[in-house]
Design a protein around this motif. Structure first.
Motif, PDB file in Angstrom:
ATOM      1  N   LEU A   3      11.785   1.198  -7.707  1.00  0.00           N
ATOM      2  CA  LEU A   3      10.625   1.887  -6.780  1.00  0.00           C
ATOM      3  C   LEU A   3      10.296   1.157  -5.743  1.00  0.00           C
ATOM      4  O   LEU A   3       9.696  -0.001  -6.164  1.00  0.00           O
ATOM      5  N   ASP A   4      10.422   1.429  -4.878  1.00  0.00           N
ATOM      6  CA  ASP A   4       9.816   1.000  -3.323  1.00  0.00           C
ATOM      7  C   ASP A   4       8.587   0.828  -3.708  1.00  0.00           C
ATOM      8  O   ASP A   4       7.553   1.853  -3.312  1.00  0.00           O
ATOM      9  N   ARG A   5       7.389  -0.358  -3.911  1.00  0.00           N
ATOM     10  CA  ARG A   5       6.465   0.055  -3.965  1.00  0.00           C
ATOM     11  C   ARG A   5       5.561   0.397  -2.616  1.00  0.00           C
ATOM     12  O   ARG A   5       4.310   0.771  -2.670  1.00  0.00           O
ATOM     13  N   LEU A   7       6.571   1.924  -1.074  1.00  0.00           N
ATOM     14  CA  LEU A   7       6.440   3.712  -0.713  1.00  0.00           C
ATOM     15  C   LEU A   7       5.279   4.203  -2.050  1.00  0.00           C
ATOM     16  O   LEU A   7       4.790   5.305  -1.903  1.00  0.00           O
ATOM     17  N   VAL A  11       2.148   6.624  -0.439  1.00  0.00           N
ATOM     18  CA  VAL A  11       1.835   7.946  -1.433  1.00  0.00           C
ATOM     19  C   VAL A  11       1.007   8.104  -1.971  1.00  0.00           C
ATOM     20  O   VAL A  11      -0.353   8.730  -1.455  1.00  0.00           O
ATOM     21  N   VAL A  42       3.619   8.008  10.498  1.00  0.00           N
ATOM     22  CA  VAL A  42       4.261   7.639   9.056  1.00  0.00           C
ATOM     23  C   VAL A  42       5.478   7.244   9.825  1.00  0.00           C
ATOM     24  O   VAL A  42       6.453   6.671   8.677  1.00  0.00           O
ATOM     25  N   ILE A  43       5.957   8.058  10.343  1.00  0.00           N
ATOM     26  CA  ILE A  43       7.312   6.908  10.517  1.00  0.00           C
ATOM     27  C   ILE A  43       7.735   5.431  10.828  1.00  0.00           C
ATOM     28  O   ILE A  43       8.699   5.246  10.390  1.00  0.00           O
ATOM     29  N   VAL A  46       7.567   4.128   7.858  1.00  0.00           N
ATOM     30  CA  VAL A  46       9.064   4.285   6.999  1.00  0.00           C
ATOM     31  C   VAL A  46       9.793   3.182   7.787  1.00  0.00           C
ATOM     32  O   VAL A  46      10.505   2.128   7.225  1.00  0.00           O
TER      33      VAL A  46
ATOM     34  N   LEU B  81      12.031  10.867   4.156  1.00  0.00           N
ATOM     35  CA  LEU B  81      10.958   9.881   4.647  1.00  0.00           C
ATOM     36  C   LEU B  81      10.806   9.265   3.117  1.00  0.00           C
ATOM     37  O   LEU B  81      10.868   8.345   2.870  1.00  0.00           O
ATOM     38  N   LEU B  82      11.331  10.720   1.534  1.00  0.00           N
ATOM     39  CA  LEU B  82      11.260   9.305   0.268  1.00  0.00           C
ATOM     40  C   LEU B  82      12.508   9.821  -0.276  1.00  0.00           C
ATOM     41  O   LEU B  82      12.999  10.169  -1.436  1.00  0.00           O
ATOM     42  N   VAL B  84      14.450   7.455  -1.173  1.00  0.00           N
ATOM     43  CA  VAL B  84      14.435   6.572  -2.087  1.00  0.00           C
ATOM     44  C   VAL B  84      14.667   7.693  -3.545  1.00  0.00           C
ATOM     45  O   VAL B  84      15.794   7.065  -4.824  1.00  0.00           O
ATOM     46  N   LEU B  85      14.364   8.499  -3.459  1.00  0.00           N
ATOM     47  CA  LEU B  85      13.761   9.352  -4.536  1.00  0.00           C
ATOM     48  C   LEU B  85      14.904  10.087  -5.073  1.00  0.00           C
ATOM     49  O   LEU B  85      15.102  10.176  -6.459  1.00  0.00           O
ATOM     50  N   ARG B  88      19.041   8.747  -1.824  1.00  0.00           N
ATOM     51  CA  ARG B  88      19.990   8.183  -2.767  1.00  0.00           C
ATOM     52  C   ARG B  88      20.651   7.604  -3.640  1.00  0.00           C
ATOM     53  O   ARG B  88      21.701   7.835  -3.819  1.00  0.00           O
ATOM     54  N   SER B 281      15.923   8.167   7.076  1.00  0.00           N
ATOM     55  CA  SER B 281      14.791   8.145   6.854  1.00  0.00           C
ATOM     56  C   SER B 281      13.914   7.587   7.619  1.00  0.00           C
ATOM     57  O   SER B 281      12.876   8.973   6.996  1.00  0.00           O
ATOM     58  N   TRP B 282      14.021   7.475   8.359  1.00  0.00           N
ATOM     59  CA  TRP B 282      13.161   7.813   9.782  1.00  0.00           C
ATOM     60  C   TRP B 282      13.140   8.210  10.846  1.00  0.00           C
ATOM     61  O   TRP B 282      13.338   8.785  11.306  1.00  0.00           O
ATOM     62  N   PRO B 285      13.468  11.902  10.695  1.00  0.00           N
ATOM     63  CA  PRO B 285      12.053  12.655  11.180  1.00  0.00           C
ATOM     64  C   PRO B 285      11.583  12.705  12.143  1.00  0.00           C
ATOM     65  O   PRO B 285      11.060  13.463  12.302  1.00  0.00           O
ATOM     66  N   LEU B 286      12.446  11.599  12.996  1.00  0.00           N
ATOM     67  CA  LEU B 286      11.692  11.502  14.064  1.00  0.00           C
ATOM     68  C   LEU B 286      12.859  12.535  15.162  1.00  0.00           C
ATOM     69  O   LEU B 286      12.194  13.017  16.038  1.00  0.00           O
ATOM     70  N   THR B 620      13.818  -5.486 -10.699  1.00  0.00           N
ATOM     71  CA  THR B 620      12.791  -6.071 -10.289  1.00  0.00           C
ATOM     72  C   THR B 620      12.278  -6.356 -11.559  1.00  0.00           C
ATOM     73  O   THR B 620      12.669  -5.473 -12.592  1.00  0.00           O
TER      74      THR B 620
END
Lengths: 58, 993
Positions: A3-5, A7, A11, A42-43, A46, B81-82, B84-85, B88, B281-282, B285-286, B620
């Motif tokens: 999990l990306d920290r 991110l 949030v 926000v963009i 990211v 934007l999310l 990764v959740l 991906r 991911s960016w 949205p752009l 990690t």
């Protein structure tokens, strides 16, 4: 699980700051474009977060 | 409006032709690959998300709810934007397993064609409103653009226009999406065309915003003043949409970004590089921000200019109000491009799903012979595309005009929302099973149909566009909650199949799949063709094998089990892209089943390690520590100065370190994953012998005829089976040690010769003196009888000299060929006699009585010259340890088997018990300094080992006096018949390749 920290931090900040940001965005009808400024920020966040990792994770 | 129906029709055909040309050139390679495969192109191709809703429907939302129209864009943007959740992990699965649709994904995860079929049917039902929305967007736009005229006579309203548009878009979609039958996904032309469409759409909306800000408001300042002068346009609009409804819309569009088939197709099936998702991911949205930005200015511009058209057609209304047909034309192109992109991609995706789960399961077995399967796929796909677009048209005509565009969009998005629980469960809930999925989906869709679709069909509206009404929100939430509850409860109450458990593990985010090492019923890649031909036909099977071999860069002669398993997986993945995962699994399982005979499920470590290497950077915490340890130990094994090989219980090579690769000349990449039985000689023979030996046995072998021209010596040490029944094999190159040992042996022999020289001189001197005397007598003698007697004496003395010289020469000949052990039957007593004779030449040595008690008929299998060296060393030691006149006895005992034991007993002081374990160590000696080199016994040990024998020492020996030392040699027995037949046993001592 990875999990990306960054991110998670984003949030958390969003949850904390959203009420203030929301009131700022819609406070003045004349500045109808303010939501887009927040969205753009926000963009940018990211984008900055993504460009740090340039490996193929799949 | 000032456009005639013919002009509008031509404009549609012209625009779609341009789109087709872009796609055509993209497929033909006329557009550089670096452009098509650029992340920006991928991001733009995802712009298919902004379909009819983005170009027209959102204007209605904006007119009603102000800024809340942004929820549409924000929901989709949030998913990316999310990324990764959810995106991906899904992309990983889709890329690895060639999954091209949501039905593929869920059928793969829940291992059931029924799931695929259910998802496909549900998707077709939920997508009808979306297709109808696109058709209606275009039809209504044409209607408004043509000033309310119809293109077809007697068409009633705009139905004729819509039908014409559907026919054109059907032809275009068929031309566009069914050219590549072998792989419906990865269509560069489609990516290029949709990216182009997104650019057109964005450009058109930006142009319309510029018109609104320029001619209408005179700049941003004018717009601000207008807003101040018209507070009703903005005032209180944010409160118009209930909070619950806002959250639901956000969730709807969030889910739509992964559940909608056209978005899924562009995001996953057309993804050429997984890194592009990071850009998306960016980037997406752009793009959506840029797409959303013009909405309010265009809407307000139309209002300010006095447009009379509905809000959904604000762009057209702006042009009409300004009296600028080109502005209306631009607005029309924006809507046309958005709608056509959605229809093309959504129908292509749906057609593939229908083909894989509704058509092919009944048709597949008939596909034999030539490339008939590919042709059938193409025609089925074309038929399905036509049927789906016509289905959308039928739904459009059935609905009529009562619903707003946002309501149609809401129906479609709320339908696809029912797939969200299953999509989330795919990477995050391994316990989910197909029973729960089907129960949840059935319940959720039933409520969706009854509570949302039926009211629309009967009352023509849901009330979404009615302010402060959130009844539709509750109904939608009810469908989702019921679906989720049934999914969870059903999964908890029913069992997962074994296949589901494996698939869940593969899909799980927390645990990577643990590939197993199983056996296939084929011996080489080429054997796949006849096996697969049973289901696919000869030509198709050949084409699929060639494709998989090309992708994996394997040769057709590949026969490593690991490679064959990899090949099988790739073929399954490729078939999955073409036929869907359920059918692909069925075909591969049927044609290439894994052997059931293999005990247990050992891990496919080669594949596992390959995967871990790819994702090392993702670990990690504790996982990173474990991975660090894994790499450390791996490097340690790699850097070992001895060759190390790990063999699975099935004989597969699991580990082949760097030293072993150098030693054998076989690279790890070739050896790992192969069976050791396929190793080239001499390694096959060496490994076979080592594995057949008792665990822990140290084998020493000479290699000749291998890669290096010079012979080499190695030792092999095989472990007992590990917990996983694997075997470890240590291979050490002792060539240098062996050469040194031979040199030492040679030097030792030279030293012995030196020590014997005085005795030799004495022994030879006596007969020479006798010969000289006899010769003098001979000169003086005239009697023929006396001459003959003297000559006989001379010959006797000469024979004695010859024997002495021959013994010495034999002994000295050991040096040159010391390393070349050649086993042959040797007479033990003769060998002992010769050793005693040689030792007797040493005049300075202690006088002892050598007793040879060996049976005269005992033959041993040995190298006679080296055995002589052994006895010289042992008897010499025994003599040195004995007192003057003591007896040193050599005897032999047949053990009853095929071995002979030879005992060398002395009556000396013996060896202290604490020194016994060290007597075979090089340079260890109990003699006084200068009297011994400490190499005698090590050489004895080494020579015996070379001859397949053994040596042991007991002190005190088992003699009556219970003193002295006994050295016992064990050698293989030989027999006279073999000896006289001239047979020579070289097996086990010299390995040639």
């Amino acid at each position: 699980m990875y999990l990306d920290r960054g991110l998670l931090l984003a949030v958390a900040l969003t949850v904390i700051l959203f009420p203030g940001i929301e009131s700022w965005m819609f406070a003045d009808p004349e500045h109808w474009y303010r939501p887009f400024i927040v969205w753009g920020a926000v963009i940018a966040g990211v984008y900055w977060n993504q460009r740090r990792r340039n490996f193929d994770e799949l | 409006m000032s456009f005639s129906p013919d002009q509008v029709l031509l404009a549609i055909i012209a625009y779609l032709s341009v789109l087709f040309l872009v796609g055509y050139f993209g497929d033909r390679g006329a557009i550089p690959a670096r452009v098509i495969e650029h992340p920006a192109t991928y991001v733009l191709s995802l712009g298919v998300i902004g379909g009819g809703m983005a170009s027209n429907g959102v204007f209605t939302l904006a007119a009603l709810y102000g800024h809340h129209y942004l929820l549409y864009y924000l929901g989709i943007a949030l998913m990316f934007l999310l990324a990764v959740l959810l995106l991906r992990p899904i992309l990983r699965l889709c890329r690895v397993h060639q999954l091209a649709s949501l039905a593929d994904l869920l059928a793969f995860r829940f291992r059931s064609p029924w799931v695929g079929a259910a998802v496909t049917l549900a998707m077709c039902a939920t997508l009808l409103p979306l297709l109808a929305l696109q058709i209606r967007t275009v039809a209504d736009s044409i209607h408004h653009l043509a000033g309310g005229l119809d293109l077809l006579p007697g068409g009633g309203r705009r139905d004729g226009l819509a039908l014409l548009f559907c026919v054109i878009i059907t032809v275009f979609t068929i031309l566009f999406g069914t050219r590549n039958a072998t792989s419906p996904n990865r269509n560069p032309g489609l990516v290029a065309a949709i990216a182009f469409e997104s650019l057109v759409k964005l450009g058109a909306l930006m142009l319309l915003m510029a018109v609104a800000l320029g001619p209408v408001f005179g700049g941003f300042g004018g717009l601000g003043q207008w807003l101040l002068a018209n507070p009703g346009v903005l005032g209180g609009e944010e409160s118009a949409l209930p909070a619950g409804a806002a959250r639901l819309l956000l969730l709807l569009f969030f889910a739509g970004a992964v559940c909608m088939p056209h978005i899924f197709h562009m995001a996953f099936a057309e993804n050429s590089d997984s890194r592009h998702l990071r850009a998306a991911s960016w980037g997406l949205p752009l793009y959506l921000l840029l797409l959303a930005l013009p909405v309010l200015p265009i809407l307000w511009g139309a209002v300010a200019a006095g447009s009379t058209l509905p809000a959904s057609f604000a762009g057209l209304g702006l042009g009409a109000a300004l009296g600028a047909p080109w502005v209306s034309g631009v607005a029309f192109v924006a809507g046309l491009s958005a709608a056509s992109a959605v229809i093309v991609v959504a129908t292509l995706a749906l057609a593939n799903m229908c083909l894989n789960y509704l058509v092919l399961p009944n048709r597949l077995l008939r596909a034999t012979g030539d490339h008939g399967l590919y042709r059938q796929l193409k025609w089925f796909r074309r038929s399905l595309i036509t049927a789906l677009i016509l289905g959308g048209y039928a739904f459009f005509t059935f609905l009529g005009t009562g619903q707003s565009l946002p309501e149609l969009g809401f129906l479609a998005f709320s339908g696809t929302l029912q797939f969200l629980p299953a999509v989330i469960a795919t990477p995050y809930w391994p316990r989910a099973n197909r029973g729960g999925l089907l129960a949840g989906l059935a319940l959720g869709l039933a409520i969706w149909f009854l509570a949302l679709v039926l009211p629309v069909l009967s009352n023509n509206t849901l009330g979404i566009t009615a302010s402060h009404s959130d009844d539709w929100t509750l109904r939608c939430m009810l469908a989702l909650l019921a679906n989720t509850a049934a999914f969870i409860i059903g999964s908890l109450l029913t069992r997962r199949s074994r296949e589901e458990e494996v698939a869940a593990e593969i899909c799980s985010m927390d645990s990577g799949s643990r590939p197993h090492r199983r056996t296939l019923p084929v011996n080489a890649a080429a054997d796949f063709v006849p096996a697969l031909a049973r289901a696919l036909g000869e030509d198709t099977a050949r084409a699929e094998l060639d494709r998989a071999l090309r992708e994996l860069r394997f040769e057709e002669t590949e026969n490593r089990p690991y490679a064959l398993r990899h090949l099988r997986s790739r073929i399954e993945a490729n078939l999955s892209g073409m036929l869907g995962p359920a059918l692909a699994l069925e075909i591969v399982d049927r044609c290439l089943p894994y052997s059931k005979s293999y005990p247990g499920e050992a891990g496919d470590f080669a594949l596992l390690e390959q995967r871990l290497e790819k994702v090392t950077g993702r670990f990690t915490g504790l996982a990173a520590d474990l991975d660090y340890l894994r790499r450390h130990y791996r490097q340690t094994l790699e850097a070992l100065p001895v060759g190390l090989c790990s063999l699975g219980v099935d004989g597969e090579v699991l580990l082949w370190n760097r030293r072993l690769a150098e030693l054998t000349g076989i690279a790890a990449a070739e050896a790992v994953g192969a069976r050791w039985t396929t190793l080239a000689e001499p390694w096959h023979a060496v490994f076979a012998e080592a594995l057949a030996a008792e665990p822990g046995t140290l084998l020493k072998r000479e290699l000749a005829g291998g890669a290096p021209a010079a012979p080499r010596w190695i030792t092999l040490h095989c472990s007992a089976p590990t917990a996983d029944a694997d075997r470890l094999l240590l291979v050490e190159d002792i060539t240098d040690y062996q050469l040194l040992q031979d040199e030492v042996l040679h030097n030792e022999r030279l030293a012995s010769i030196g020590r014997l020289a005085a005795g030799v001189a004495h022994e030879i001197g006596n007969p020479i003196t006798g010969i000289a005397c006899l010769a003098q007598n001979l000169a003086a003698s005239c009697d023929p009888a006396e001459v003959r007697e003297t000559a006989d004496d001379i010959l006797t003395q000469t024979g004695r000299v010859s024997r002495i010289v021959e013994s010495l020469v034999n002994f000295s000949h050991l040096g040159s060929g010391a390393g070349d052990t050649r086993l042959e039957p040797c007479n033990l007593a003769d060998c002992v006699d010769e050793a005693i004779s040689l030792l007797s030449l040493d005049r300075d040595a202690r006088p002892v009585a050598f007793v040879n008690d060996c049976r005269r008929d005992t033959l041993v299998l040995a190298d006679c010259q080296r055995l002589l060296q052994v006895f010289i060393n042992l008897l010499g030691n025994a003599r040195d340890a004995s007192g003057d006149g003591a007896a040193v006895t050599v005897g032999d005992t047949a053990t009853g088997g095929s071995a002979v034991e030879i005992h060398v007993d002395d009556c000396g002081q013996g060896i202290a018990p604490e020194l016994l374990p060290r007597v075979f160590e090089p340079f260890f000696t109990t003699k006084e300094p200068g009297r011994g080199t400490g190499l005698g016994l090590p050489l004895v040990y080494s020579i015996l080992e070379d001859m397949g024998g053994s040596v042991r020492i007991e002190s005190p020996g088992p003699t009556a006096s219970a003193r002295g030392t006994r050295v016992t040699l064990a050698l293989r027995a030989a027999h006279y018949d073999a000896a006289f037949a001239g047979l020579v046993d070289t097996a086990g001592s010299r390995v040639t390749g």
